[in-house]
Design a protein around this motif. Structure first.
Motif, PDB file in Angstrom:
ATOM      1  N   THR A 161       0.827  -1.224   0.000  1.00 19.96           N
ATOM      2  CA  THR A 161       0.000   0.000   0.000  1.00 19.96           C
ATOM      3  C   THR A 161       0.857   1.270   0.000  1.00 19.96           C
ATOM      4  OG1 THR A 161      -0.080  -0.141   2.416  1.00 19.96           O
ATOM      5  CG2 THR A 161      -1.923  -1.113   1.207  1.00 19.96           C
ATOM      6  N   HIS A 162       2.157   1.111  -0.107  1.00 20.96           N
ATOM      7  CA  HIS A 162       3.056   2.273  -0.134  1.00 20.96           C
ATOM      8  C   HIS A 162       2.740   3.128  -1.373  1.00 20.96           C
ATOM      9  CE1 HIS A 162       6.716   4.645  -0.222  1.00 20.96           C
ATOM     10  NE2 HIS A 162       7.105   4.106   0.925  1.00 20.96           N
ATOM     11  N   PRO A 163       2.634   4.435  -1.216  1.00 22.98           N
ATOM     12  CA  PRO A 163       2.256   5.265  -2.373  1.00 22.98           C
ATOM     13  C   PRO A 163       3.231   5.171  -3.549  1.00 22.98           C
ATOM     14  CG  PRO A 163       2.817   6.622  -0.439  1.00 22.98           C
ATOM     15  CD  PRO A 163       2.721   5.209   0.029  1.00 22.98           C
ATOM     16  N   ASP A 164       4.470   4.807  -3.297  1.00 18.66           N
ATOM     17  CA  ASP A 164       5.429   4.705  -4.399  1.00 18.66           C
ATOM     18  C   ASP A 164       5.494   3.316  -5.029  1.00 18.66           C
ATOM     19  OD1 ASP A 164       6.212   7.359  -4.423  1.00 18.66           O
ATOM     20  OD2 ASP A 164       7.669   7.050  -2.811  1.00 18.66           O
ATOM     21  N   ILE A 165       4.749   2.375  -4.478  1.00 19.48           N
ATOM     22  CA  ILE A 165       4.656   1.048  -5.110  1.00 19.48           C
ATOM     23  C   ILE A 165       3.535   1.128  -6.145  1.00 19.48           C
ATOM     24  CG2 ILE A 165       3.997  -1.384  -4.753  1.00 19.48           C
ATOM     25  CD1 ILE A 165       6.764  -0.908  -3.738  1.00 19.48           C
ATOM     26  N   LYS A 166       3.900   0.922  -7.403  1.00 18.79           N
ATOM     27  CA  LYS A 166       2.937   1.125  -8.487  1.00 18.79           C
ATOM     28  C   LYS A 166       2.503  -0.169  -9.167  1.00 18.79           C
ATOM     29  CE  LYS A 166       2.863   5.650  -8.132  1.00 18.79           C
ATOM     30  NZ  LYS A 166       1.694   6.299  -7.490  1.00 18.79           N
ATOM     31  N   SER A 167       3.151  -1.275  -8.823  1.00 15.46           N
ATOM     32  CA  SER A 167       2.641  -2.555  -9.308  1.00 15.46           C
ATOM     33  C   SER A 167       2.907  -3.610  -8.245  1.00 15.46           C
ATOM     34  CB  SER A 167       3.284  -2.961 -10.642  1.00 15.46           C
ATOM     35  OG  SER A 167       4.653  -3.239 -10.498  1.00 15.46           O
ATOM     36  N   VAL A 168       2.008  -4.568  -8.172  1.00 21.11           N
ATOM     37  CA  VAL A 168       2.172  -5.702  -7.265  1.00 21.11           C
ATOM     38  C   VAL A 168       1.928  -6.967  -8.080  1.00 21.11           C
ATOM     39  CG1 VAL A 168       1.374  -6.863  -5.183  1.00 21.11           C
ATOM     40  CG2 VAL A 168       1.333  -4.355  -5.288  1.00 21.11           C
ATOM     41  N   ASP A 169       2.921  -7.838  -8.091  1.00 21.28           N
ATOM     42  CA  ASP A 169       2.746  -9.166  -8.685  1.00 21.28           C
ATOM     43  C   ASP A 169       2.655 -10.157  -7.544  1.00 21.28           C
ATOM     44  OD1 ASP A 169       4.380  -7.591 -10.898  1.00 21.28           O
ATOM     45  OD2 ASP A 169       3.377  -9.277 -11.866  1.00 21.28           O
ATOM     46  N   PHE A 170       1.621 -10.956  -7.566  1.00 22.50           N
ATOM     47  CA  PHE A 170       1.370 -11.840  -6.431  1.00 22.50           C
ATOM     48  C   PHE A 170       0.965 -13.221  -6.919  1.00 22.50           C
ATOM     49  CE2 PHE A 170      -1.931 -13.578  -3.477  1.00 22.50           C
ATOM     50  CZ  PHE A 170      -1.091 -13.884  -2.413  1.00 22.50           C
ATOM     51  N   THR A 171       1.534 -14.236  -6.314  1.00 23.28           N
ATOM     52  CA  THR A 171       1.065 -15.609  -6.503  1.00 23.28           C
ATOM     53  C   THR A 171       0.735 -16.151  -5.134  1.00 23.28           C
ATOM     54  OG1 THR A 171       2.608 -15.884  -8.330  1.00 23.28           O
ATOM     55  CG2 THR A 171       1.602 -17.878  -7.443  1.00 23.28           C
TER      56      THR A 171
END
Lengths: 555, 555
Positions: free
Chosen positions: A276-286
């Motif tokens: 949820t960090h404002p500078d994280i712009k993509s999350v890849d999750f498995t």
């Protein structure tokens, strides 16, 4: 002038581009762990490199380090005792964001070249990584080598190739000249800068710590983003080795290595803070549905690419090769004790049985014969141990116990515990095969991750196909299969998969399994059903990870 | 065999593909409404066609019709009195979904050809559509023709070209042959089917009912989806004419016309019902933040592509062409009375004034001179009326009154009401120019849609660039501009736009305005700041609207 790493690997890139276009068989990373492919010393050196990690602190020289954390339990029961740096999430994000400026400046060609060099170097570490994958996930050796090494590298290169295809289409400059009748034209020069969206977070899973991590890692990296790799708490080492190599190659090419870092943390809240960090712009999750849904709900600042649970299934209508069909399915259910996101969980068989080359087989016969086929496959202990590997988590063990108890359906064949003489503490379990009726949806219509499968009795083939479509549409699936000698049935199943959006394997009776997905050729996931909102890899998987920022002026 | 519509328009497609790659000037749709371009009768026929709609029921023969609804108010004060079919949303969705089967079956080539034919036919209706756009939006005639006609068609073709680029890369079949050493290779045949995600909903805006609708409409359609067009309640006619033509062309090529339909409804809840319908898989929206946010929050089943509010801005550091700079900005602020999503709202000027070719100009002089430039541009009534058009909504009128009152900042030049002799009931208003300090953020740091602009006093150029970056990052923008004779300043502004992800125009002093975006060359929106989560048009805008469903079997 082209970037030296790009020049070095240009031929590989061109072949990869051709492969994703033609989707035939191709790989630059040999899947056979032979000296011919990897050199005489590779096996020994790789094993030694793996063993050198044991009982040590895994140095990465990352910013904001506050301590060390480890705690991986090997499914093979060996002691790992490796500790990894624990770093402040904010420090990792800030450093990665800062490094993105340089990474942007070397352009798509430079980034692509460096990514290809990284993959090349990772390929040279295939033995070391294979041991790390085997010992953290419980995969058998050959799978650990292939899926953890070259096949994972294929998936990374697949992403790099798609990322290059999309980025290389964007011109860096354009001349825009609009005619004005008899007057001189309006002339403008335009520049188009490819800018990464922002730091990417790649959250790995416990069973395929490289295969499922490399697509997002390389998609984000190649398109101009920094990446923080957050491995599963029990499969850190393969990610740590990868991140160390990424950082080394970045440094060699003059890029701040903090572009890519490893995040290891004693508790899950750190992952949530990062996601949820404002500078994280993509999350890849498995991983599982509940954290996946949490990511969908709580990360509006990021694009989330998620592979979640599903209920993979097969419809059996008829076959002209009963024995090999059973053998193929038995192998699918047994491979890595069913701990693949692509393993079949539900096998839909008509109540009236099926037509085969060995005559009509009743529903009960199909159940029994499949159970026997599993038994046959696993009869030789050395084969069984190589195929099954070990059970990755206590949760999977518990699910096997539940299935064995009969609580989920009638037990055709219970799961057996096997002893592994090389690893006396390993947890080795053969598949449990159950049967139930189509209406027992509570049993088979949620993912029971592990070697737990159901032969489900359905009214007829048409009902089986309709049920498969409904399961995929509502619960998701990465793979489905059909066995039929009837073209109309195959066509009907095909059309069902167009609606439910899932990949279909037809009449697999040889060495290819429904749960196998070949780099550059098969799309892993379609992105069109609940099991995954993205495919590994296609244009959509890479194109929204960068943006084009233009400027224009008159000349 | 290629689809006949594809063959017919293949050359146009190839040129469009070349245009999106090279991003130079190109269009197949002439922007000048001359007989040379459109034929001797086009102007007259088009006007007659428009007039024939007035006071009538606009028949579309759509499913589930329950009544009629109209109620458009022309900003020019003429009576429209057109009624459109009101249809059950469920019926429209179901019919569109059903028609998608055929639409999938004709393949990407067929779809692309039919879309190109639709655009060709819409181009032939440019005069009719221009009158419809002018009379529903208040645009001046020339803008209504250009932006409502050929430029909107350019945006549609831009989407079709990108959609073709992505789809045509997917092979329909592949042979996969994996060597097995001395044994025969494993051979598989694979098929890849392009399947649209599902019915798309395209929600239009009141000011650009075709320009902002065609990108989503054609992106969704070309990639295999049905589309329901939900126009703004005050700009239905341009969408209705478009949908009728789409349906006619579909029918001519044997496709169920219900693939595309118009949704007109007396209340907003219908739009919400549609947007959250489980079979609606994409929503394209242009409009305000509050409904945009509602869509982001409530449509997890769909991909939402939204263009929302923003605070477009310009930084003035210095200029070597003071007069033409002021003239260019004055035109930007005046064009269509500032009712463009790309119109500049905030002009950041250093408190110490600026260096120009006419010597140093104080902050107050810049304010006054810009006010005079607007006055000069609008001095001739015939020019003023052509440039300004009319005010589209009562809300915009109210915002102008508020600005005129001085409540938002010191009034440099108030908005004047103008009379239009051709349309005595038209609401015509010149821009209001205000000034305030940088810290008066409440005034200028939210979108004040309409001809309301602020000259904002900032400490110096560096502060202006930093403020521009912050405004774009936090409130969004589709356009920013910089005026400077200093390369370092331009570089600094350029780098700020890379971080805030917005398109930059540099030193515009000629006929190109910061608020103009050229089809095939400029990216409209970057998708990287709050003003829009997508660009019109790029790979990301099309690639996730379809999925690839594979099947494979041994041969």
């Amino acid at each position: 002038m082209a970037h030296p790493a790009f020049v070095k690997h240009q031929q590989t890139l061109e072949q990869a581009l051709s492969a994703i276009a033609n989707r035939g068989y191709w790989t630059p990373y040999p899947e056979t762990p032979s000296p011919k492919n990897y050199g005489e010393q590779a096996a020994e050196t790789g094993k030694a490199a793996f063993e050198a990690h044991l009982g040590k602190q895994f140095e990465l020289d990352q910013p904001g380090q506050t301590g060390w954390h480890g705690g991986e339990n090997s499914p093979y029961g060996i002691d790992l005792n490796i500790e990894y740096p624990v770093c402040e999430p904010d420090a990792l994000v800030a450093a990665s964001k800062q490094a993105m400026v340089q990474w942007q400046a070397i352009g798509a060609q430079g980034r692509t070249g460096v990514c290809l060099e990284i993959l090349h170097r990772i390929n040279q570490q295939s033995f070391e990584i294979a041991h790390a994958v085997m010992m953290t996930t419980g995969q058998g050796w050959m799978m650990a080598f292939q899926a953890g090494g070259p096949h994972a590298q294929d998936k990374g290169l697949d992403s790099v190739a798609w990322a290059w295809r999309e980025q290389s289409f964007i011109p860096s400059e354009a001349s825009w000249e609009k005619p004005q009748g008899k007057n001189p034209p309006i002339q403008m020069r335009k520049h188009f800068e490819i800018v990464g969206r922002g730091v990417g977070l790649v959250i790995g899973c416990g069973t395929f710590p490289t295969w499922n991590t490399y697509p997002g890692l390389f998609a984000a990296l190649a398109t101009g983003n920094g990446v923080i790799v957050k491995p599963h708490s029990n499969a850190i080492l393969p990610a740590a080795i990868t991140v160390r190599t990424v950082r080394a190659v970045l440094s060699e090419y003059g890029i701040d290595p903090n572009l890519v870092s490893l995040c290891v943390a004693p508790n899950r809240s750190v992952t949530q803070t990062l996601a949820t960090h404002p500078d994280i712009k993509s999350v890849d999750f498995t991983g599982g549905n509940s954290f996946g849904q949490w990511l969908y709900d709580h990360c509006p600042q990021a694009n989330v690419y998620a592979e979640l649970a599903g209920v993979n299934n097969i419809v059996i209508d008829s076959t002209d090769s009963y024995k090999t069909m059973l053998g193929n399915i038995a192998f699918t259910l047994s491979l890595y004790s069913g701990q693949m996101c692509t393993t079949t969980q539900a096998i839909f068989v008509p109540a009236g049985g099926i037509q085969t080359d060995e005559g009509h087989k009743s529903f009960d016969e199909v159940c029994a014969d499949l159970g026997k086929a599993i038994g046959r496959l696993l009869a030789k202990p050395e084969v069984a141990l190589a195929v099954l590997g070990a059970i990755q988590s206590k949760d999977t063990e518990a699910r096997i116990e539940l299935a064995n108890s009969g609580a989920l359906g009638k037990v055709i064949q219970p799961s057996q515990a096997l002893a592994n003489p090389d690893f006396p503490n390993a947890t080795v379990r053969a598949p449990v095969l159950l049967t139930c009726d189509a209406q027992d949806e509570a049993a088979y219509m949620e993912e029971r991750f592990g070697p737990i499968s159901f032969v489900v009795k359905v009214a007829d083939t048409a009902a089986a196909i309709a049920l498969s479509e409904r399961v995929v549409s509502t619960h998701g699936a990465l793979t489905v299969g059909i066995y039929s000698t009837n073209d109309a049935v195959i066509q009907s199943m095909t059309e069902a998969t167009w609606r439910s959006k899932v990949a279909l394997s037809i009449n697999l009776t040889g060495s290819v399994l429904v749960n196998q997905s070949a780099g550059f050729s098969d799309y892993h996931g379609t992105g069109g059903n609940p099991a995954a909102n993205a495919a590994y890899t296609d244009a959509a998987f890479v194109a929204n990870r960068f943006r084009v920022i233009q400027r224009r002026y008159h000349i």
